[in-house]
Design a protein around this motif. Sequence first.
Motif, mmCIF file in Angstrom:
data_model
loop_
_atom_site.group_PDB
_atom_site.id
_atom_site.type_symbol
_atom_site.label_atom_id
_atom_site.label_comp_id
_atom_site.label_asym_id
_atom_site.label_seq_id
_atom_site.Cartn_x
_atom_site.Cartn_y
_atom_site.Cartn_z
ATOM 1 N N ALA A 34 1.842 6.651 -1.063
ATOM 2 C CA ALA A 34 2.569 5.647 -0.287
ATOM 3 C C ALA A 34 1.654 4.978 0.726
ATOM 4 C CB ALA A 34 3.757 6.297 0.416
ATOM 5 N N GLU A 35 0.778 5.748 1.355
ATOM 6 C CA GLU A 35 -0.150 5.180 2.336
ATOM 7 C C GLU A 35 -1.136 4.232 1.653
ATOM 8 O OE1 GLU A 35 -1.129 4.225 5.978
ATOM 9 O OE2 GLU A 35 0.468 5.655 5.477
ATOM 10 N N TYR A 36 -1.591 4.619 0.475
ATOM 11 C CA TYR A 36 -2.494 3.752 -0.284
ATOM 12 C C TYR A 36 -1.809 2.421 -0.595
ATOM 13 C CZ TYR A 36 -5.490 2.096 -4.081
ATOM 14 O OH TYR A 36 -6.318 1.331 -4.873
ATOM 15 N N MET A 37 -0.561 2.491 -1.037
ATOM 16 C CA MET A 37 0.164 1.276 -1.400
ATOM 17 C C MET A 37 0.445 0.401 -0.180
ATOM 18 S SD MET A 37 0.393 0.915 -4.559
ATOM 19 C CE MET A 37 0.107 1.881 -6.040
ATOM 20 N N ARG A 38 0.710 1.012 0.960
ATOM 21 C CA ARG A 38 0.927 0.220 2.182
ATOM 22 C C ARG A 38 -0.336 -0.561 2.527
ATOM 23 N NH1 ARG A 38 3.561 5.132 3.866
ATOM 24 N NH2 ARG A 38 5.834 4.840 3.723
ATOM 25 N N ALA A 39 -1.488 0.090 2.384
ATOM 26 C CA ALA A 39 -2.752 -0.591 2.673
ATOM 27 C C ALA A 39 -2.985 -1.734 1.686
ATOM 28 C CB ALA A 39 -3.909 0.405 2.611
ATOM 29 N N LEU A 44 -0.682 -3.389 0.112
ATOM 30 C CA LEU A 44 0.286 -4.435 0.446
ATOM 31 C C LEU A 44 -0.219 -5.310 1.593
ATOM 32 C CD1 LEU A 44 3.580 -2.372 0.186
ATOM 33 C CD2 LEU A 44 3.007 -4.361 -1.202
ATOM 34 N N GLU A 45 -0.815 -4.683 2.592
ATOM 35 C CA GLU A 45 -1.329 -5.463 3.715
ATOM 36 C C GLU A 45 -2.472 -6.373 3.276
ATOM 37 O OE1 GLU A 45 0.098 -5.835 6.642
ATOM 38 O OE2 GLU A 45 1.641 -4.601 5.678
ATOM 39 N N GLU A 46 -3.314 -5.869 2.360
ATOM 40 C CA GLU A 46 -4.385 -6.713 1.828
ATOM 41 C C GLU A 46 -3.807 -7.938 1.118
ATOM 42 O OE1 GLU A 46 -7.102 -4.721 -0.734
ATOM 43 O OE2 GLU A 46 -7.484 -3.069 0.667
ATOM 44 N N LEU A 65 5.843 -8.847 -5.569
ATOM 45 C CA LEU A 65 6.846 -8.066 -4.844
ATOM 46 C C LEU A 65 6.899 -8.474 -3.373
ATOM 47 C CD1 LEU A 65 6.225 -4.527 -6.378
ATOM 48 C CD2 LEU A 65 8.195 -6.014 -6.789
ATOM 49 N N LEU A 66 5.731 -8.715 -2.799
ATOM 50 C CA LEU A 66 5.695 -9.184 -1.413
ATOM 51 C C LEU A 66 6.370 -10.545 -1.272
ATOM 52 C CD1 LEU A 66 2.121 -8.175 -0.248
ATOM 53 C CD2 LEU A 66 4.283 -7.425 0.756
ATOM 54 N N ALA A 67 6.147 -11.418 -2.232
ATOM 55 C CA ALA A 67 6.783 -12.733 -2.199
ATOM 56 C C ALA A 67 8.296 -12.591 -2.267
ATOM 57 C CB ALA A 67 6.280 -13.596 -3.357
ATOM 58 N N ALA A 68 8.760 -11.649 -3.040
ATOM 59 C CA ALA A 68 10.201 -11.403 -3.131
ATOM 60 C C ALA A 68 10.740 -10.872 -1.816
ATOM 61 C CB ALA A 68 10.481 -10.412 -4.255
ATOM 62 N N GLU A 69 9.970 -10.007 -1.172
ATOM 63 C CA GLU A 69 10.381 -9.460 0.125
ATOM 64 C C GLU A 69 10.527 -10.584 1.151
ATOM 65 O OE1 GLU A 69 8.544 -6.581 3.658
ATOM 66 O OE2 GLU A 69 7.300 -7.279 2.009
ATOM 67 N N GLU A 70 9.581 -11.531 1.119
ATOM 68 C CA GLU A 70 9.551 -12.553 2.150
ATOM 69 C C GLU A 70 10.463 -13.742 1.852
ATOM 70 O OE1 GLU A 70 5.415 -13.286 2.162
ATOM 71 O OE2 GLU A 70 4.907 -11.517 3.358
ATOM 72 N N SER A 71 10.954 -13.834 0.617
ATOM 73 C CA SER A 71 11.780 -14.986 0.258
ATOM 74 C C SER A 71 13.269 -14.745 0.460
ATOM 75 C CB SER A 71 11.532 -15.368 -1.208
ATOM 76 O OG SER A 71 12.024 -14.354 -2.070
ATOM 77 N N GLY A 72 13.608 -13.609 1.039
ATOM 78 C CA GLY A 72 15.014 -13.345 1.337
ATOM 79 C C GLY A 72 15.785 -12.685 0.225
#
Length: 404
Positions: free
Chosen positions: A196-201, A203-205, A218-225
């Motif tokens: 999980a820590e690896y994936m968080r890092a 994701l931030e990249e 997935l990040l785009a989906a998170e940010e698009s509401g």
Amino acid sequence: MSAPTVSFDPTSDAVLQQTRYEVYRYMREHAPVYEIPGFDRPYRMLFRYADAVAVLRSPAFVREAKNAGHEIAVQDGMRPIRELLSTWMLLRDPPDHTRLRALVSKAFTPRTVEKLRGFIRETAEGLLDRMAQRGRESDLLQDFAGPLPVMVIARLLGAPVEDAERFRAWARWIATYLGSWEGAPPEAAHAALEMAEYMRALLEERRLSPRDDLVSALLAAEESGNRLSHEEVVGTAVMLLTAGHETTVNLIANGTYALLKNPDAMRELRGSLDSPEAMAIAVEELLRFDAPVQMTARHCREEIEIGGVRFRRGDVAGPVFGSANRDPAQFPDPDRLDVRRRPNEHLAFGHGQHYCVGAGLARLEGQIAIGALLRRFPELSLVEEPRYVRNMAFRALEGLRVAW
């Protein structure tokens, strides 16, 4: 209910090793709906195809225990892995499951999967080249079946392929937790935290520098509401890496072992290596014959009868895919490996709304990997009989030593 003389121990070598399917046959004939003793509520395993499908189709059964009115006790030290798993869509019910699946499915369209064909073939050939350069003998699991799927799923996610060994170790520990009847070791929880820590890092990249990969999507989906939380993004990435790795590794390794143990089927398949259709049919049979995932669990939320047994709210049903796939009521001559078997409605990828979202990718990997292996090594043979990992949920070999 089952006859008093019938006993089924999911932790025994009879179940976990080569005699598993003999035990399944006995259970189908003598106790097709069998209640496992020692649980705080009825936990029944279903060994027949029709009963397994009935549970997977019925709205009376759910994936989350809380939706059936009870909570699952968490083993000491296992809370980190339970929290991570709670975000996995394959362990969720609608509407969360529906929402998550709709987002993840976009990454597994036929077009997306087909775009990976060249990478899969190139990677498979490269691994086989290295095997051939090392000599005339190899652990196929360690050198081919293991690394290939994790390199593919890493490519899909956008994770560095050079981190594949770490992914494999983490995925195996999480699989140990998922398939343990005897209590998982602390390494499973540590693996969950590290993954999980690896994936968080990662994701931030990707948040700072998006790319054309699944993590960025997935990040785009998170940010698009679309209501995908940050922890759901982390959990989904871990789920895809774990499930995408473990299932396909077992398909390639178990399928190769099955062919080596059934020389007539091996010869027949070798004669059809240039036919994509024949290879696709053969992979379906390998999935049925020794399914990578052997069972699942559902929680009963409303009273229903399955297989002549009454399930009440809070009861647990465990459809056994491995047994259902050998049920003669569904598959003629089920213990024969028939690489031309059609139709073949096996349950290796589940059934119903939780049918494996990555099934198309797993099939493609299996077809390419096994085809490439048989072409490269026409004299492939088994060096020694392997043993299976002590895991009821996953049918995984400890190793597979082969020569050519």
